[in-house]
Write a protein that holds these residues in place. Structure first.
Motif, PDB file in Angstrom:
ATOM      1  N   SER A 160     -10.631  -0.349   3.318  1.00 40.92           N
ATOM      2  CA  SER A 160      -9.481  -0.125   4.177  1.00 40.92           C
ATOM      3  C   SER A 160      -9.830   0.932   5.222  1.00 40.92           C
ATOM      4  CB  SER A 160      -8.265   0.321   3.356  1.00 40.92           C
ATOM      5  OG  SER A 160      -8.550   1.515   2.662  1.00 40.92           O
ATOM      6  N   ILE A 161      -9.188   0.864   6.378  1.00 35.74           N
ATOM      7  CA  ILE A 161      -9.533   1.715   7.509  1.00 35.74           C
ATOM      8  C   ILE A 161      -8.293   2.466   7.975  1.00 35.74           C
ATOM      9  CG2 ILE A 161     -10.328   1.717   9.907  1.00 35.74           C
ATOM     10  CD1 ILE A 161     -11.953  -0.802   9.234  1.00 35.74           C
ATOM     11  N   PRO A 162      -8.340   3.794   8.042  1.00 38.03           N
ATOM     12  CA  PRO A 162      -7.190   4.562   8.539  1.00 38.03           C
ATOM     13  C   PRO A 162      -6.917   4.246  10.007  1.00 38.03           C
ATOM     14  CG  PRO A 162      -8.790   5.980   7.407  1.00 38.03           C
ATOM     15  CD  PRO A 162      -9.456   4.662   7.613  1.00 38.03           C
ATOM     16  N   ILE A 163      -5.621   4.142  10.343  1.00 37.55           N
ATOM     17  CA  ILE A 163      -5.217   3.979  11.737  1.00 37.55           C
ATOM     18  C   ILE A 163      -4.144   5.032  12.053  1.00 37.55           C
ATOM     19  CG2 ILE A 163      -5.808   1.529  11.848  1.00 37.55           C
ATOM     20  CD1 ILE A 163      -2.857   0.861  11.415  1.00 37.55           C
ATOM     21  N   GLU A 164      -3.477   4.903  13.173  1.00 36.95           N
ATOM     22  CA  GLU A 164      -2.499   5.902  13.586  1.00 36.95           C
ATOM     23  C   GLU A 164      -1.319   5.973  12.616  1.00 36.95           C
ATOM     24  OE1 GLU A 164      -4.426   3.879  17.152  1.00 36.95           O
ATOM     25  OE2 GLU A 164      -3.378   3.223  15.332  1.00 36.95           O
ATOM     26  N   GLY A 185      -0.700   7.672   9.993  1.00 33.50           N
ATOM     27  CA  GLY A 185      -0.931   7.739   8.558  1.00 33.50           C
ATOM     28  C   GLY A 185      -0.999   6.383   7.889  1.00 33.50           C
ATOM     29  N   SER A 186      -1.079   5.337   8.671  1.00 35.96           N
ATOM     30  CA  SER A 186      -1.159   3.978   8.126  1.00 35.96           C
ATOM     31  C   SER A 186      -2.621   3.562   7.972  1.00 35.96           C
ATOM     32  CB  SER A 186      -0.425   3.000   9.041  1.00 35.96           C
ATOM     33  OG  SER A 186       0.949   3.311   9.120  1.00 35.96           O
ATOM     34  N   PHE A 187      -2.849   2.352   7.516  1.00 38.42           N
ATOM     35  CA  PHE A 187      -4.215   1.848   7.406  1.00 38.42           C
ATOM     36  C   PHE A 187      -4.217   0.345   7.595  1.00 38.42           C
ATOM     37  CE2 PHE A 187      -2.614   1.308   3.115  1.00 38.42           C
ATOM     38  CZ  PHE A 187      -3.195   0.133   2.678  1.00 38.42           C
ATOM     39  N   MET A 188      -5.365  -0.188   7.952  1.00 41.26           N
ATOM     40  CA  MET A 188      -5.525  -1.643   8.007  1.00 41.26           C
ATOM     41  C   MET A 188      -6.351  -2.084   6.807  1.00 41.26           C
ATOM     42  SD  MET A 188      -8.076  -1.872  11.342  1.00 41.26           S
ATOM     43  CE  MET A 188      -8.248  -3.652  11.328  1.00 41.26           C
ATOM     44  N   GLU A 189      -5.972  -3.223   6.245  1.00 43.82           N
ATOM     45  CA  GLU A 189      -6.681  -3.733   5.076  1.00 43.82           C
ATOM     46  C   GLU A 189      -8.126  -4.041   5.428  1.00 43.82           C
ATOM     47  OE1 GLU A 189      -4.176  -5.337   6.565  1.00 43.82           O
ATOM     48  OE2 GLU A 189      -2.485  -5.583   5.191  1.00 43.82           O
ATOM     49  N   GLY A 190      -9.005  -3.925   4.442  1.00 44.51           N
ATOM     50  CA  GLY A 190     -10.340  -4.455   4.616  1.00 44.51           C
ATOM     51  C   GLY A 190     -10.231  -5.927   4.955  1.00 44.51           C
ATOM     52  N   VAL A 191     -11.180  -6.434   5.712  1.00 49.01           N
ATOM     53  CA  VAL A 191     -11.059  -7.799   6.216  1.00 49.01           C
ATOM     54  C   VAL A 191     -11.009  -8.825   5.078  1.00 49.01           C
ATOM     55  CG1 VAL A 191     -13.543  -8.185   6.513  1.00 49.01           C
ATOM     56  CG2 VAL A 191     -11.906  -9.395   7.986  1.00 49.01           C
ATOM     57  N   ASP A 192     -11.669  -8.548   3.961  1.00 47.14           N
ATOM     58  CA  ASP A 192     -11.633  -9.481   2.828  1.00 47.14           C
ATOM     59  C   ASP A 192     -10.216  -9.627   2.280  1.00 47.14           C
ATOM     60  OD1 ASP A 192     -14.293  -8.627   3.282  1.00 47.14           O
ATOM     61  OD2 ASP A 192     -14.892  -9.228   1.266  1.00 47.14           O
ATOM     62  N   LEU A 193      -9.555  -8.484   2.065  1.00 51.54           N
ATOM     63  CA  LEU A 193      -8.200  -8.520   1.514  1.00 51.54           C
ATOM     64  C   LEU A 193      -7.248  -9.193   2.498  1.00 51.54           C
ATOM     65  CD1 LEU A 193      -6.083  -7.836  -0.594  1.00 51.54           C
ATOM     66  CD2 LEU A 193      -5.897  -5.542   0.415  1.00 51.54           C
ATOM     67  N   ALA A 194      -7.365  -8.858   3.775  1.00 49.79           N
ATOM     68  CA  ALA A 194      -6.514  -9.492   4.782  1.00 49.79           C
ATOM     69  C   ALA A 194      -6.662 -11.007   4.723  1.00 49.79           C
ATOM     70  CB  ALA A 194      -6.870  -8.964   6.172  1.00 49.79           C
ATOM     71  N   ALA A 195      -7.895 -11.480   4.624  1.00 50.15           N
ATOM     72  CA  ALA A 195      -8.145 -12.919   4.576  1.00 50.15           C
ATOM     73  C   ALA A 195      -7.584 -13.533   3.298  1.00 50.15           C
ATOM     74  CB  ALA A 195      -9.640 -13.191   4.681  1.00 50.15           C
ATOM     75  N   GLU A 196      -7.766 -12.870   2.161  1.00 49.99           N
ATOM     76  CA  GLU A 196      -7.267 -13.394   0.893  1.00 49.99           C
ATOM     77  C   GLU A 196      -5.748 -13.545   0.904  1.00 49.99           C
ATOM     78  OE1 GLU A 196      -9.180 -12.164  -2.992  1.00 49.99           O
ATOM     79  OE2 GLU A 196      -9.938 -10.583  -1.667  1.00 49.99           O
ATOM     80  N   LEU A 197      -5.075 -12.549   1.469  1.00 48.02           N
ATOM     81  CA  LEU A 197      -3.614 -12.577   1.481  1.00 48.02           C
ATOM     82  C   LEU A 197      -3.094 -13.660   2.426  1.00 48.02           C
ATOM     83  CD1 LEU A 197      -2.867  -8.742   1.412  1.00 48.02           C
ATOM     84  CD2 LEU A 197      -2.742 -10.375  -0.484  1.00 48.02           C
ATOM     85  N   ILE A 198      -3.706 -13.776   3.594  1.00 48.18           N
ATOM     86  CA  ILE A 198      -3.289 -14.833   4.511  1.00 48.18           C
ATOM     87  C   ILE A 198      -3.569 -16.204   3.894  1.00 48.18           C
ATOM     88  CG2 ILE A 198      -3.699 -15.881   6.774  1.00 48.18           C
ATOM     89  CD1 ILE A 198      -4.307 -13.041   7.808  1.00 48.18           C
ATOM     90  N   ASP A 199      -4.691 -16.338   3.211  1.00 44.00           N
ATOM     91  CA  ASP A 199      -5.023 -17.597   2.538  1.00 44.00           C
ATOM     92  C   ASP A 199      -3.966 -17.960   1.508  1.00 44.00           C
ATOM     93  OD1 ASP A 199      -7.007 -19.778   1.971  1.00 44.00           O
ATOM     94  OD2 ASP A 199      -7.039 -18.814   0.009  1.00 44.00           O
ATOM     95  N   ALA A 200      -3.442 -16.953   0.801  1.00 43.32           N
ATOM     96  CA  ALA A 200      -2.438 -17.202  -0.235  1.00 43.32           C
ATOM     97  C   ALA A 200      -1.129 -17.723   0.338  1.00 43.32           C
ATOM     98  CB  ALA A 200      -2.178 -15.921  -1.031  1.00 43.32           C
TER      99      ALA A 200
END
Length: 216
Positions: A53-57, A59-74
């Motif tokens: 996961s990657i911190p963004i503005e 105090g939030s974060f963006m998911e690692g690309v694997d997790l993002a893909a898995e969730l969208i796939d679901a």
């Protein structure tokens, strides 16, 4: 980021996803067409295609690309779907889903994140995403029902206020807090007035915070 690095990062991600059983061609094409480095803070550019996961503005974060893909796939998206996303973040997942669906409405409590995501959609000429600053804890009135709802902030229990905005046959995935502070992604499928729940896997999402942010 040099283009060759992005290609290598994407290829490595595809290998990791296939090992997990994620190989949907439409999803992978949508991710490939969405330059992840545009959504990643410069200091974390080297991790854009990693599973961390990657911190963004704000105090939030963006998911690692694997997790993002898995969730969208679901979500099993189709090109005629209307999607509601609670938690815009960087805008990356909304951008990917927009390439696979008819329309994405995404909300976030932080004005900064909404503005930044809007600028990224404009830069990529993605026209079927609507981004709003709104309170994700209180439901979304006046927008009708959705085929899919994707929640990226954890609730203490399944958010029925959003589940009620699903069409029959619709799917919602959301992180639910459990005992001991664990957080598990849960998939809910609506059949008539009933809901079928399937627990997926543990995730690390921040709890939902009520009201919009006044300063950020």
């Amino acid at each position: 980021m040099p283009q060759i690095s992005a290609k290598e990062g994407f290829a490595a991600m595809c290998l990791r996803l296939r090992a997990k059983g994620v190989s949907d061609a439409d999803l992978l094409n949508a991710i490939e067409q969405t330059p992840r480095h545009l959504f990643t803070p410069p200091e974390f550019m080297g991790h854009a295609w990693s599973s961390r996961s990657i911190p963004i503005e704000c105090g939030s974060f963006m998911e690692g690309v694997d997790l993002a893909a898995e969730l969208i796939d679901a979500l099993k998206l189709k090109n005629n779907h209307r999607v509601l996303e609670i938690g815009t973040g960087s805008g990356f997942t909304a951008a990917v889903m927009a390439r696979m669906t008819e329309r994405v409405l995404t909300i976030d409590r932080y004005k900064t994140l909404v503005q930044n995501a809007t600028e990224r959609m404009d830069k990529l000429a993605i026209r079927n995403v609507v981004i709003r600053q709104a309170d994700g804890s209180s439901g979304l009135q006046g927008e009708g029902t959705f085929d899919r709802i994707f929640v990226t902030a954890s609730f203490p229990s399944m958010p029925r206020i959003y589940a009620e905005q699903l069409v029959s046959g619709g799917v919602m995935i959301a992180p639910i807090l459990g005992e001991g502070g664990t957080c598990r992604m849960v998939k809910l499928t609506k059949t008539g007035s009933r809901f079928e729940r399937v627990d997926m896997f543990e995730v690390a999402y921040q709890p939902i915070i009520p009201q919009i942010a006044l300063a950020l």
